[in-house]
Design a protein around this motif. Structure first.
Motif: not given
Length: 333
Positions: A177-200
């Motif tokens: 399950x390599x790739x930047x998204x699964x390994x580190x891209x999850x962090x930018x996604x996390x912070x946006x979700x924590x502060x703004x919720x589910x995107x439309x």
């Protein structure tokens, strides 16, 4: 009898003996009322070597043996992403609470099966998004909730480093399950979700490595509130790994690396920027371990600060991003 139970140390087990497991074990030594009581690797000798510096008394050459040993109160799973679902189900089936490293699994269907097993067995389960429990993030969340920077309008976050290209290594191997998204891209996604919720709205573009996993991933999100986010991850370059949160009254700049930061800068319109230092003990993993122990003591089967629905929605978002760039893992074929 009740006092004996409440004051006994929480006995931790660790499955997988790689670098992140070492950091977690290091920090566990500074967690009140915690002890590392067992570790497991598919290679027993590796487990024994791992256990030595921590004076961990029990080692196993299989994950199942540790899960069924009766020697642990909770297990931290630190195996590669592709094994998370299988390993989690083994532990939950044995009735042992689980703190499983992110990314939680390969896709949302696997996450749903993990959640279902947790609920069936009434056994605690949590994704190890350690950033959620860092003092800096909690302080920033409080500042935003107090309206200090007004309404969030945009978030910019990145995470990138220059990785040695190894087709068989965990970062580039599709089987792992390599790739930047699964390994580190999850962090930018996390912070946006924590502060703004589910995107439309979700728009993603990726540049693939020769193995077919993403080398670069660029993501644009829009949210029901009217806010947007620009997120980026890469294995091809060292980036600042910072996060800026823009509001109608000011902004917060989280210093690099933002997911484990020692501080941030708060700028209110018309005022001088204010640098704020925050606590970070050790590597920063102790905070999530402390909160897991709190949840166990309270009899919870999920964490109220990082509920399973949050992890499911985060994985569904990652599913959508991968679908847009055509990234499918062998286990999904």
């Amino acid at each position: 009898m009740e006092n004996t139970i409440s004051t006994s140390p929480t006995r931790w087990g660790i499955i997988g003996c790689g670098k992140i497991a070492e950091k977690f074990a290091d920090d566990l030594m500074n967690v009140p009322n915690a002890v590392l009581n067992a570790v497991a690797s598919r290679n027993l000798e590796k487990a024994k070597e791992f256990a030595k510096p921590y004076q961990c008394p029990n080692t196993f050459g299989s994950y199942e043996e540790l899960a069924n040993s009766g020697l642990v109160d909770v297990i931290y799973i630190a195996t590669p992403h592709a094994q998370h679902c299988e390993n989690t189900l083994i532990c939950l089936e044995a009735g042992v609470p689980v703190l499983c490293e992110k990314a939680f699994a390969i896709n949302s269907q696997m996450v749903k099966s993990m959640i279902a097993k947790s609920q069936e067995k009434q056994v605690f389960l949590m994704e190890a998004i350690w950033t959620r429990f860092h003092p800096a993030i909690n302080q920033i969340k409080g500042i935003i909730e107090n309206g200090t920077i007004g309404e969030i309008k945009h978030i910019v976050a990145d995470f990138g480093f220059l990785a040695n290209y190894d087709p068989e290594g965990r970062l580039f191997n599709p089987e792992l399950t390599g790739g930047s998204l699964m390994d580190i891209g999850i962090y930018p996604l996390f912070i946006s979700k924590l502060l703004l919720g589910v995107p439309s709205q979700v728009k993603a573009v990726g540049v693939m490595a020769p193995t077919g996993v993403d080398m670069n991933m660029s993501i644009a999100l829009a949210f029901p509130s009217g806010a947007t986010a620009s997120l980026f991850s890469t294995l091809a370059a060292q980036t600042d790994t910072t996060c800026t949160i823009y509001g109608t009254k000011g902004k917060i700049y989280i210093h690099g690396r933002f997911h484990e930061t020692f501080g941030f800068t708060l700028t209110i319109e018309g005022e001088e920027p204010k640098e704020i230092s925050t606590e970070r003990n050790g590597w920063g993993y102790s905070y999530e371990a402390i909160d897991v122990q709190r949840c166990l003591a309270e009899g919870r089967i999920e964490n109220d600060k990082l509920p399973l629905q949050f992890s499911l929605e985060l994985m569904e978002l990652m599913d959508e991003i991968r679908a847009q760039v055509g990234l499918k893992y062998p286990q999904e074929a």
